[in-house]
Design an enzyme around this catalytic site. Structure first.
Site: not given
Ligand SMILES: [Zn+2]
Length: 199
Positions: A87-90, A128, A156, A158
């Site tokens: 995931c590009e956020h975490h 996703q 996920h 995260c």
């Molecule tokens: Zn994430």
């Protein structure tokens, strides 16, 4: 000669990543000279290059490299394609399965190529929803089939390891083009993969 798998890493990129990861590990409170952790920056630098190898892959080249003229015009389905992404956020993994279907319009592709296209877009920093559409678009543009359907189910980390800590939630995303946007064709596809979706 027996098969040998050779992994290659860009030296310059590896060095840059190593220096940064050494900083990260130290900032987290670890002793970078400790025996077990001494080589961790190098291992992580290589692991991250492996996990993001999709940036070096070209989905259109993969599909066009195995594009065959064929009059077959029924639904082709490949289900349960293993999917590993970040995931590009975490920058934590999300893992799951992709199910792909298309109805050819004169051309088919090698079935393993569909799995490689999933890898091409999954092995990057991703969300996703975008992943689902990128897979659909690449197949639609390269093979120009009558229609394409992509369903992805993933867990996920995260969400599981931090934040809301929901261990069992599965995120499902889907994208459809052409006839798959119509109820009847879409229902047939969903019925054919549903034995897996129920798991
Ligand atoms: Zn994430």
């Amino acid at each position: 000669m027996a098969y040998k798998k050779i992994e290659q890493y860009d030296e310059e990129v590896t060095k840059t990543l190593m220096a940064h990861y050494a900083g990260v590990i130290t900032a987290l409170g670890e002793d970078i000279t400790r025996e077990g952790i001494e080589k961790t920056p190098e291992r992580v630098a290589k692991a991250m290059q492996y996990l993001t190898q999709g940036y070096q892959m070209d989905a259109h080249a993969i599909l066009n490299g195995a594009k065959f003229k064929e009059a077959y015009s029924e639904m082709v389905i490949v289900k349960d394609i293993e999917l590993y992404s970040l995931c590009e956020h975490h920058m934590l993994p999300f893992i799951g399965k992709a199910h792909i279907a298309y109805i050819p319009n004169g051309y088919i592709t090698g079935l393993s190529k569909l799995a490689r296209v999933v890898d091409c877009f999954a092995r990057r920093l991703q969300v996703q929803e975008r992943l689902t559409h990128q897979i659909l678009d690449a197949i639609q543009e390269s093979l120009q089939p009558q229609c394409v359907a992509v369903v992805i189910e993933a867990r996920h980390l995260c969400m599981m390891m931090r934040g809301v800590q929901k261990q069992n939630s599965i995120t499902t995303t889907s994208a459809f083009s052409g006839q798959f946007q119509k109820n009847e064709t879409r229902s047939e596809f969903l019925r054919l993969i549903s034995s897996e979706l129920a798991k």
